[in-house]
Design a protein around this motif. Structure first.
Motif, PDB file in Angstrom:
ATOM      1  N   ALA A 155       0.823  -1.206   0.000  1.00  0.00           N
ATOM      2  CA  ALA A 155       0.000   0.000   0.000  1.00  0.00           C
ATOM      3  C   ALA A 155       0.857   1.256   0.000  1.00  0.00           C
ATOM      4  CB  ALA A 155      -0.941   0.005   1.208  1.00  0.00           C
ATOM      5  N   HIS A 156       2.091   1.117   0.455  1.00  0.00           N
ATOM      6  CA  HIS A 156       3.005   2.262   0.500  1.00  0.00           C
ATOM      7  C   HIS A 156       4.104   2.158  -0.561  1.00  0.00           C
ATOM      8  CE1 HIS A 156       1.016   3.785   4.024  1.00  0.00           C
ATOM      9  NE2 HIS A 156       1.056   2.568   4.534  1.00  0.00           N
ATOM     10  N   GLY A 157       3.931   1.253  -1.507  1.00  0.00           N
ATOM     11  CA  GLY A 157       4.853   1.162  -2.625  1.00  0.00           C
ATOM     12  C   GLY A 157       6.164   0.459  -2.332  1.00  0.00           C
ATOM     13  N   ASN A 158       6.284  -0.203  -1.207  1.00  0.00           N
ATOM     14  CA  ASN A 158       7.522  -0.898  -0.858  1.00  0.00           C
ATOM     15  C   ASN A 158       7.517  -2.287  -1.483  1.00  0.00           C
ATOM     16  OD1 ASN A 158       9.729  -2.120   0.275  1.00  0.00           O
ATOM     17  ND2 ASN A 158       9.074  -1.863   2.388  1.00  0.00           N
ATOM     18  N   ILE A 159       8.272  -2.457  -2.553  1.00  0.00           N
ATOM     19  CA  ILE A 159       8.317  -3.728  -3.277  1.00  0.00           C
ATOM     20  C   ILE A 159       9.632  -4.483  -3.021  1.00  0.00           C
ATOM     21  CG2 ILE A 159       6.683  -3.139  -5.091  1.00  0.00           C
ATOM     22  CD1 ILE A 159      10.327  -2.883  -5.849  1.00  0.00           C
ATOM     23  N   GLN A 160      10.418  -4.029  -2.065  1.00  0.00           N
ATOM     24  CA  GLN A 160      11.744  -4.613  -1.827  1.00  0.00           C
ATOM     25  C   GLN A 160      11.710  -6.116  -1.624  1.00  0.00           C
ATOM     26  OE1 GLN A 160      12.394  -1.445   1.179  1.00  0.00           O
ATOM     27  NE2 GLN A 160      14.533  -1.678   0.577  1.00  0.00           N
ATOM     28  N   SER A 161      10.712  -6.622  -0.936  1.00  0.00           N
ATOM     29  CA  SER A 161      10.623  -8.063  -0.665  1.00  0.00           C
ATOM     30  C   SER A 161      10.338  -8.867  -1.927  1.00  0.00           C
ATOM     31  CB  SER A 161       9.513  -8.343   0.347  1.00  0.00           C
ATOM     32  OG  SER A 161       9.797  -7.734   1.566  1.00  0.00           O
ATOM     33  N   TYR A 162       9.939  -8.207  -2.995  1.00  0.00           N
ATOM     34  CA  TYR A 162       9.543  -8.902  -4.216  1.00  0.00           C
ATOM     35  C   TYR A 162      10.519  -8.688  -5.374  1.00  0.00           C
ATOM     36  CZ  TYR A 162       5.570  -9.047  -1.235  1.00  0.00           C
ATOM     37  OH  TYR A 162       4.773  -9.244  -0.140  1.00  0.00           O
ATOM     38  N   VAL A 163      11.600  -7.980  -5.109  1.00  0.00           N
ATOM     39  CA  VAL A 163      12.614  -7.748  -6.135  1.00  0.00           C
ATOM     40  C   VAL A 163      13.307  -9.078  -6.444  1.00  0.00           C
ATOM     41  CG1 VAL A 163      14.826  -6.608  -6.600  1.00  0.00           C
ATOM     42  CG2 VAL A 163      12.960  -5.329  -5.532  1.00  0.00           C
ATOM     43  N   ASN A 164      13.478  -9.363  -7.719  1.00  0.00           N
ATOM     44  CA  ASN A 164      14.147 -10.593  -8.145  1.00  0.00           C
ATOM     45  C   ASN A 164      15.652 -10.359  -8.103  1.00  0.00           C
ATOM     46  OD1 ASN A 164      15.432 -12.584  -9.799  1.00  0.00           O
ATOM     47  ND2 ASN A 164      13.422 -13.081 -10.638  1.00  0.00           N
ATOM     48  N   ARG A 165      16.339 -11.159  -7.283  1.00  0.00           N
ATOM     49  CA  ARG A 165      17.793 -11.041  -7.124  1.00  0.00           C
ATOM     50  C   ARG A 165      18.518 -12.287  -7.629  1.00  0.00           C
ATOM     51  NH1 ARG A 165      15.500  -8.208  -2.935  1.00  0.00           N
ATOM     52  NH2 ARG A 165      16.364  -6.145  -2.586  1.00  0.00           N
ATOM     53  N   GLU A 166      17.836 -13.106  -8.422  1.00  0.00           N
ATOM     54  CA  GLU A 166      18.423 -14.353  -8.916  1.00  0.00           C
ATOM     55  C   GLU A 166      19.692 -14.123  -9.721  1.00  0.00           C
ATOM     56  OE1 GLU A 166      15.426 -16.492 -11.085  1.00  0.00           O
ATOM     57  OE2 GLU A 166      14.161 -16.739  -9.318  1.00  0.00           O
ATOM     58  N   LEU A 167      19.820 -12.985 -10.364  1.00  0.00           N
ATOM     59  CA  LEU A 167      20.994 -12.686 -11.183  1.00  0.00           C
ATOM     60  C   LEU A 167      22.024 -11.863 -10.427  1.00  0.00           C
ATOM     61  CD1 LEU A 167      19.083 -11.806 -14.482  1.00  0.00           C
ATOM     62  CD2 LEU A 167      20.158 -13.981 -13.848  1.00  0.00           C
ATOM     63  N   GLY A 168      21.881 -11.766  -9.116  1.00  0.00           N
ATOM     64  CA  GLY A 168      22.795 -10.985  -8.297  1.00  0.00           C
ATOM     65  C   GLY A 168      22.247  -9.604  -8.020  1.00  0.00           C
ATOM     66  N   ASP A 169      22.772  -8.986  -6.985  1.00  0.00           N
ATOM     67  CA  ASP A 169      22.274  -7.673  -6.578  1.00  0.00           C
ATOM     68  C   ASP A 169      22.484  -6.600  -7.631  1.00  0.00           C
ATOM     69  OD1 ASP A 169      21.326  -8.681  -4.227  1.00  0.00           O
ATOM     70  OD2 ASP A 169      22.989  -7.967  -2.995  1.00  0.00           O
ATOM     71  N   ASP A 170      23.545  -6.717  -8.425  1.00  0.00           N
ATOM     72  CA  ASP A 170      23.800  -5.728  -9.477  1.00  0.00           C
ATOM     73  C   ASP A 170      22.793  -5.824 -10.619  1.00  0.00           C
ATOM     74  OD1 ASP A 170      25.948  -4.720  -8.078  1.00  0.00           O
ATOM     75  OD2 ASP A 170      27.448  -5.833  -9.226  1.00  0.00           O
ATOM     76  N   ASN A 171      22.137  -6.955 -10.734  1.00  0.00           N
ATOM     77  CA  ASN A 171      21.157  -7.167 -11.797  1.00  0.00           C
ATOM     78  C   ASN A 171      19.751  -7.399 -11.247  1.00  0.00           C
ATOM     79  OD1 ASN A 171      22.998  -7.053 -14.068  1.00  0.00           O
ATOM     80  ND2 ASN A 171      23.817  -8.975 -13.278  1.00  0.00           N
ATOM     81  N   ALA A 172      19.515  -6.948 -10.038  1.00  0.00           N
ATOM     82  CA  ALA A 172      18.199  -7.112  -9.420  1.00  0.00           C
ATOM     83  C   ALA A 172      17.168  -6.295 -10.200  1.00  0.00           C
ATOM     84  CB  ALA A 172      18.245  -6.661  -7.966  1.00  0.00           C
ATOM     85  N   PHE A 173      15.948  -6.821 -10.249  1.00  0.00           N
ATOM     86  CA  PHE A 173      14.894  -6.097 -10.953  1.00  0.00           C
ATOM     87  C   PHE A 173      13.542  -6.428 -10.336  1.00  0.00           C
ATOM     88  CE2 PHE A 173      15.162 -10.210 -12.966  1.00  0.00           C
ATOM     89  CZ  PHE A 173      13.844 -10.573 -13.194  1.00  0.00           C
ATOM     90  N   PHE A 174      12.586  -5.562 -10.628  1.00  0.00           N
ATOM     91  CA  PHE A 174      11.203  -5.806 -10.238  1.00  0.00           C
ATOM     92  C   PHE A 174      10.318  -5.612 -11.455  1.00  0.00           C
ATOM     93  CE2 PHE A 174       6.983  -4.295  -9.155  1.00  0.00           C
ATOM     94  CZ  PHE A 174       6.554  -5.308  -8.310  1.00  0.00           C
ATOM     95  N   THR A 175       9.433  -6.557 -11.666  1.00  0.00           N
ATOM     96  CA  THR A 175       8.336  -6.413 -12.622  1.00  0.00           C
ATOM     97  C   THR A 175       7.076  -6.866 -11.887  1.00  0.00           C
ATOM     98  OG1 THR A 175       8.495  -8.658 -13.506  1.00  0.00           O
ATOM     99  CG2 THR A 175       9.848  -6.954 -14.593  1.00  0.00           C
ATOM    100  N   PRO A 176       5.906  -6.487 -12.355  1.00  0.00           N
ATOM    101  CA  PRO A 176       4.690  -6.929 -11.679  1.00  0.00           C
ATOM    102  C   PRO A 176       4.600  -8.452 -11.525  1.00  0.00           C
ATOM    103  CG  PRO A 176       4.166  -5.156 -13.162  1.00  0.00           C
ATOM    104  CD  PRO A 176       5.607  -5.517 -13.428  1.00  0.00           C
ATOM    105  N   GLU A 177       5.198  -9.181 -12.462  1.00  0.00           N
ATOM    106  CA  GLU A 177       5.169 -10.640 -12.391  1.00  0.00           C
ATOM    107  C   GLU A 177       5.894 -11.174 -11.163  1.00  0.00           C
ATOM    108  OE1 GLU A 177       5.816  -8.872 -15.140  1.00  0.00           O
ATOM    109  OE2 GLU A 177       4.056  -9.407 -16.330  1.00  0.00           O
ATOM    110  N   CYS A 178       6.746 -10.365 -10.559  1.00  0.00           N
ATOM    111  CA  CYS A 178       7.404 -10.773  -9.323  1.00  0.00           C
ATOM    112  C   CYS A 178       6.380 -10.971  -8.201  1.00  0.00           C
ATOM    113  CB  CYS A 178       8.458  -9.741  -8.900  1.00  0.00           C
ATOM    114  SG  CYS A 178       9.866  -9.614 -10.024  1.00  0.00           S
TER     115      CYS A 178
END
Length: 176
Positions: free
Chosen positions: A126-149
């Motif tokens: 509700a407050h826009g915090n998506i950190q728990s859903y960021v995909n880090r499978e490719l490492g932190d330098d290549n972390a990403f978020f898409t709605p599919e996460c």
């Protein structure tokens, strides 16, 4: 004239929930959430289901203590462990709101912090915090978020929301 032996498609899940709840003050959140998830719109779907759960608890508790529909004013506290405990004390089936990974939901509900998963998810998203859903499978330098996460969360929340709506409808009929 040809014989039509086709079997009509069953009522969509969102329509069953709307008809079951019969509560226009909050059933639209469930309808819109389920339709959004069916269309793979995970952010609005998840947020709408969370709002539906929260609104359904707040409106139901309000109605248990008041004769009039709340056209103005505040419905009371927002979603929290405290609100869920209050709802449980009033007889609402709050145990239905546990995620599959929460075998100790009712015990965890006894503490204010951290909130049960439903409360944490609601507060984060509700407050826009998506950190728990960021995909880090490719490492932190290549972390990403898409709605599919949010897809795994959306699946769990859909099951919870439908189960909740069914249990809440039964509760609301029992107190009329």
């Amino acid at each position: 004239m040809a014989n039509d032996h086709s079997i009509p498609s069953p009522e969509p899940e969102w329509a069953r929930i709307v008809n079951l709840l019969g509560a226009a003050e909050f059933h639209w959140h469930f309808e819109q959430g389920l339709k959004s998830l069916d269309s793979e719109y995970y952010i609005p779907g998840v947020l709408s289901l969370l709002a539906g759960i929260e609104a359904s608890i707040r409106f139901t508790l309000y109605k248990l203590n008041a004769e009039a529909f709340p056209f103005e004013g505040d419905l009371g506290p927002v979603l929290s462990n405290t609100l869920l405990r209050k709802a449980g004390d009033a007889g609402l089936p709050v145990g239905l709101l546990a995620f599959p990974s929460e075998p100790n939901f009712l015990k965890e509900l006894g503490a204010n912090k951290p909130g049960v998963r439903l409360v944490r998810v609601r507060n984060d998203l509700a407050h826009g915090n998506i950190q728990s859903y960021v995909n880090r499978e490719l490492g932190d330098d290549n972390a990403f978020f898409t709605p599919e996460c949010l897809r795994p969360l959306a699946h769990d929340l859909q099951v919870i929301a439908v189960r909740w709506a069914q249990g809440l409808a039964k509760f609301r009929k029992s107190v009329k």
